[in-house]
Design a protein around this motif. Sequence first.
Motif, short mmCIF file in Angstrom:
data_model
loop_
_atom_site.label_atom_id
_atom_site.label_comp_id
_atom_site.label_asym_id
_atom_site.label_seq_id
_atom_site.Cartn_x
_atom_site.Cartn_y
_atom_site.Cartn_z
N SER A 1 15.73 -19.90 24.16
CA SER A 1 14.91 -20.77 25.01
C SER A 1 15.02 -20.32 26.45
CB SER A 1 15.34 -22.24 24.87
OG SER A 1 15.18 -22.69 23.56
N GLY A 2 14.51 -19.17 26.76
CA GLY A 2 14.47 -18.72 28.14
C GLY A 2 15.73 -17.98 28.54
N GLN A 3 16.28 -18.37 29.72
CA GLN A 3 17.40 -17.66 30.31
C GLN A 3 18.63 -17.74 29.41
OE1 GLN A 3 18.54 -19.16 34.10
NE2 GLN A 3 20.02 -17.54 34.53
N THR A 4 19.26 -16.60 29.22
CA THR A 4 20.44 -16.55 28.35
C THR A 4 21.69 -16.99 29.08
OG1 THR A 4 20.73 -14.21 28.90
CG2 THR A 4 19.43 -14.73 26.95
N SER A 5 21.88 -16.54 30.31
CA SER A 5 23.10 -16.88 31.05
C SER A 5 22.97 -18.24 31.69
CB SER A 5 23.38 -15.81 32.12
OG SER A 5 24.50 -16.16 32.88
N GLY A 6 24.06 -18.98 31.73
CA GLY A 6 24.04 -20.31 32.32
C GLY A 6 24.21 -20.30 33.82
N VAL A 7 24.72 -19.21 34.40
CA VAL A 7 24.94 -19.15 35.84
C VAL A 7 23.71 -18.58 36.53
CG1 VAL A 7 27.42 -18.89 35.53
CG2 VAL A 7 26.00 -16.87 35.67
N ALA A 8 23.72 -18.69 37.85
CA ALA A 8 22.58 -18.24 38.62
C ALA A 8 22.43 -16.72 38.53
CB ALA A 8 22.72 -18.67 40.07
N THR A 9 21.22 -16.27 38.79
CA THR A 9 20.95 -14.83 38.78
C THR A 9 21.77 -14.13 39.86
OG1 THR A 9 18.70 -15.39 38.09
CG2 THR A 9 19.10 -13.13 38.80
N ASP A 10 22.22 -12.94 39.55
CA ASP A 10 23.04 -12.11 40.46
C ASP A 10 24.44 -12.67 40.67
OD1 ASP A 10 20.83 -10.47 40.77
OD2 ASP A 10 20.14 -11.50 42.57
N PHE A 11 24.85 -13.64 39.84
CA PHE A 11 26.21 -14.16 39.92
C PHE A 11 26.86 -14.05 38.54
CE2 PHE A 11 24.45 -15.99 43.71
CZ PHE A 11 25.51 -16.09 44.59
N HIS A 12 28.17 -13.94 38.52
CA HIS A 12 28.91 -13.92 37.26
C HIS A 12 30.33 -14.38 37.52
CE1 HIS A 12 30.94 -9.74 37.78
NE2 HIS A 12 30.64 -10.26 38.95
N PHE A 13 31.04 -14.70 36.43
CA PHE A 13 32.42 -15.14 36.54
C PHE A 13 33.35 -13.92 36.61
CE2 PHE A 13 30.62 -18.94 34.37
CZ PHE A 13 30.94 -19.86 35.37
N THR A 14 34.37 -14.05 37.43
CA THR A 14 35.39 -13.01 37.55
C THR A 14 36.76 -13.66 37.40
OG1 THR A 14 35.39 -13.29 39.96
CG2 THR A 14 33.98 -11.55 39.03
N PRO A 15 37.77 -12.88 37.01
CA PRO A 15 39.10 -13.46 36.81
C PRO A 15 39.69 -13.99 38.11
CG PRO A 15 38.92 -11.33 35.72
CD PRO A 15 37.72 -11.47 36.59
N GLY A 16 40.40 -15.10 38.00
CA GLY A 16 41.11 -15.67 39.13
C GLY A 16 42.57 -15.25 39.14
N SER A 17 43.23 -15.54 40.24
CA SER A 17 44.62 -15.11 40.39
C SER A 17 45.58 -15.97 39.58
CB SER A 17 45.02 -15.16 41.87
OG SER A 17 44.84 -16.47 42.40
N ASP A 18 45.17 -17.17 39.18
CA ASP A 18 46.06 -18.08 38.45
C ASP A 18 45.65 -18.25 37.00
OD1 ASP A 18 47.54 -18.52 40.74
OD2 ASP A 18 46.25 -20.17 41.40
N GLY A 19 44.96 -17.29 36.43
CA GLY A 19 44.56 -17.38 35.04
C GLY A 19 43.27 -18.12 34.80
N GLY A 20 42.56 -18.49 35.85
CA GLY A 20 41.29 -19.18 35.71
C GLY A 20 40.12 -18.23 35.93
N ALA A 21 39.06 -18.76 36.55
CA ALA A 21 37.87 -17.96 36.82
C ALA A 21 37.23 -18.46 38.10
CB ALA A 21 36.88 -18.03 35.65
N LYS A 22 36.46 -17.60 38.72
CA LYS A 22 35.70 -17.96 39.92
C LYS A 22 34.33 -17.31 39.83
CE LYS A 22 37.91 -14.19 42.49
NZ LYS A 22 38.73 -13.84 43.66
N LEU A 23 33.39 -17.88 40.56
CA LEU A 23 32.01 -17.38 40.55
C LEU A 23 31.83 -16.44 41.73
CD1 LEU A 23 29.28 -17.76 39.01
CD2 LEU A 23 28.64 -19.29 40.87
#
Length: 1094
Positions: A513-535
């Motif tokens: 149903s349209g866009q596959t990724s849930g985040v905005a275009t040109d953005f993605h998740f990257t690993p965080g320093s404490d085991g989490g994630a950031k955009l």
Amino acid sequence: MTSDILSALHVLTKPVETARDAQSSPAAALSSALAANRVLLLEQLQGEKRLEEVRRLREEVLAGAAWFSPDAEDPTWGFVQECLLMLLALARHLSVQLELFNRSPAPSAAKLRTPEMAPPLPPDVLSVAQQKTLGAALQFVVSLGLCPYLAPGVGVALSRRSAFGAVVEGLVRGCAAPAGERRLLTVTNVLLRLAELSSLAALVFTRHLGDVMAALCQLGYRPHRADGGDTKEEKELSNEERKSCREALKSLLGKVYQPIVIKELLILQGGNKQSGPLGSSSCPGNRAALGSAPSWLRRLCGRLLSDRLMQPKGVQAVVRAVLEGGTGGDSDWRKCDSVARILVACPQLSVSPDSYYRHVCPQILDLLHFNDKLTAQQFQRVATRASLTAVEDKPQFAQQYLLAPLLGALQRCATPSVQEQRRDANSQAAVEEWELTRCVEDVYKIWVVGNSPSGPLLKALEEVLPVIFTLFCFTKQNVSHLRAPCQEILLWYLGHAETSEALSVLRRLSGLSGQTSGVATDFHFTPGSDGGAKLSRRETVSDEDDALYERLSGEQWRLDCLVPLLAELKDSDLPGEFFLELLQEVSNWAASEEEEEEEEQEVDVSTMTLLEVEQRSLGSAASRGQKLALLQVLAVMSESLPHTLLLRKNTQVVDFMVSLLQRACVGLDQATGPVTGNPVESQTLSMGMGLVATLLSGPQLSAEDYASMSRLLTPLETLSQKHPEVVIQELASSLRAVIATHGAYRPENLATAAQHSRNPKTTQNTKSVLSKKKEKTQTRAKDSQVPQTTTDAVPNTPASAHAGRPEPRGGSAAEGQRNSATAGDPCPPAGAFSDWLLEACDPDVPTRAVALRTLTRMVRDRDPEAVQAQEKVLTLFLENLEHDDSFVYLSSIQGLAVLVDSYPERILQRLLGDFQHGPSLPTSNKERSLETRLKVGEVLMRASRAMGELAPHLGRPLVGVFLRGTRDPDQSVRASSLSNLGELCQRLDYALGPLVQELSSCLTALIKSEREAEVRRAAVHVITLLIRGLSHKTTQVLGDVLSDLYRALKWVVRSDRDDVAVLHAQLALEELDDVMRTFIFPEQKLEKKIVVLP
């Protein structure tokens, strides 16, 4: 001086040791004791020289005390006056001394001070005995001079506190004090003056805060009485006095610990006329112990409580007031629910509901972020229940002030603001790791832990669900603590949402149903320093091929993450409904293909503009892409999800068959039939019809089942009339008759079709073999239709054998063979062994593999022909061991392992020679000797596992060969030898004793001198298997070499650079640690030994 003042107070408060008259009441005895103590104090002040300073200080205080009445007729009030004078004298003295202490410390103490010495104590620090004396004096003052003059219902009455309180209450009432308001004001002012000193304030407010607050409420807010007094002592309080009391109450409420203030206000509200359960939840005593508070006091406490709630951290103070000191039991959970309901209910005295929820909702969210275990559980329970109640009762305010801030981080991942994009351009994350972590954890607590699904909650979560799924896909690529909460949130929504909404969400998550990724275009998740994630902003990919590969791999990874989620929904029909919806969409495509082709032929491109042509081509490409995406989702679901999950109910099976038969009927209307054009569709159709036959063969189908199957009647009739294959026509006609008659008519071929559906792999192998045989001879092509429709081979017994070899033409013989095959007879027909040997040499891979597996089964079953021809079978297996196809050589490995298990003495020697020196067959390919030796090593490993208790007898030759194999030039052979050695040694038990020295020397040398990491890993793994296999026998069998092996393992942990070898060594050390702990500290058994003496 301080001790003298406190000794004077002790004279006032000490019990009088006099004989009480038997006829006197307790009140009279108390009155006489108070009067006697007062007289005794005055005598000591006048007569004793050591109390001269106390007397002077008392006179100074008395000079400024306008409220003092020397000729008071009430003995209790006279006693209270003396106590107040002495308390004020103590406060004045401590204030002067403290001021001097702060101004100039003692010089002698400063000279003698060392770094180890404690700082000097201030003069207002009292000893335990002095605090006890001061507390007793304060208790007398409050009990005799404050509580009796409170209006009925204001505060907790003395009679409800203790038996002594009832005596005091009766004593004061008996004296009929004429001016209660004035005396109450006097005592309250003195207590507030005492509280100006921190040391005295702690004693006053820890025990008498509620009484002081009750007095201030009465003095400052009690309405005027209609009949005012005439005397000076009875006149009403002035407005200035009442105003000062209100200011004092306001100051007091702002200084004291807020949870205590709220608790005391709740007690002042009273219990009987409380509309909410909060009062009963918070009172330290029984609700019945609270009297009925006046209406003015209830309104005042309600307003004060609302003010406390609207203060910063006011919600936290209310929750602490109710729950502080709880143990986490059931009663505390009920308190949490009560507090949550009170927090959500907007007070009537609030300025506006919008203002109230704007202040309270952020504080409710702050309750979710505590680290203390017990406090966090209680606060989270309150926050969760309050949020859920607000969503149900006040959805508008909850959406604006609760859900929007709570989901803010996830919403910003979907649509970052301009400020966040600028921040990301400055090498900062658009959404920080702590924001995303807190948001996901809060969503988990409210939605999953709260577990109260409602429309607004599901709708709010649905908006950010694509972002959560994208974050879940990211966490699946690495280690992250956000993976589990994201998975639980997704499963919670899919398990509680309506089926239509859940299906729509699944289409979005799968990219349909349209866009596959849930985040905005040109953005993605990257690993965080404490085991989490950031955009963060995605780096631009200049190469189109790389960008296309990244997009396609991302879509495939999303599907690979979605399928395990669906697999977790084991008790839900959602995976099956989604699967059937996609199948129905495929059926609709098949029906509309012809219309699309006609439209394309009718369109005249020459009359269209370039823009229209481009739009049409783009639309056609998008449609094809959508179809490919749908087929990809169907393929992944079919491969990864079991049929028991996709088709849990009979109705789902029927829906699946309706879709399948409709597609088959559409194919029949085209120019080429499904069988001549696509044999796979014919195979699928026959298996599907066998599935329907299985359903119809089930026990006691209900009328509803037959009603749902009635939708199959129309497509079955079409197939029975138009399908090119006669067998499918007959089966479709039979199934239609059974459904139409609700099982009254059951043909003979129904059971056969059902058996085919239970053995789909055998049927598939049969048809693939027959399709290849058809190109060789016409006779086999004719015979190949027999097993397609009538035979049902048992697994590992190929039905293709009946078509692949000549069969007797006699009708009775052929029928007998077919009946035996249909009945699932595991024994092959007479004279079949030679045919299996021939087919084991067939160039067709499926035929050869099935023949090898059949020969393996015959060897396992000790077939007479196989026993006589074991040399031929061995040679056949060894030849096929060199085949390129894994299906063939794995079948040969299995057959050789069975041969070794059946005839170990002769077969083992042959295999050991091949493993040590290479293949011995004349036809063997010497260039591929290494690969063949490794395959023989796999055979020996399986044989070692199958030896069981015969390992000590049969394993000695194998140990020698494997030890020699550790010196082979090729590293793969060395590793294989060590692997086989470990499998064998853990089964030798005590037979390993004579070999331990040689084995230890070999392993230690390899660990320390081998260059190849793979071989070192295998050597360490041998020690692990050795210790694990010997278990409690380790110290007995390996006693002489155990220390050498231990040092070798420690050397690996300290010095080896290979992480895998170090891991294996750590595992071996853990095994050894468990063994030694059991050896040193054996399990204590309570048992008796009975010895019979001769």
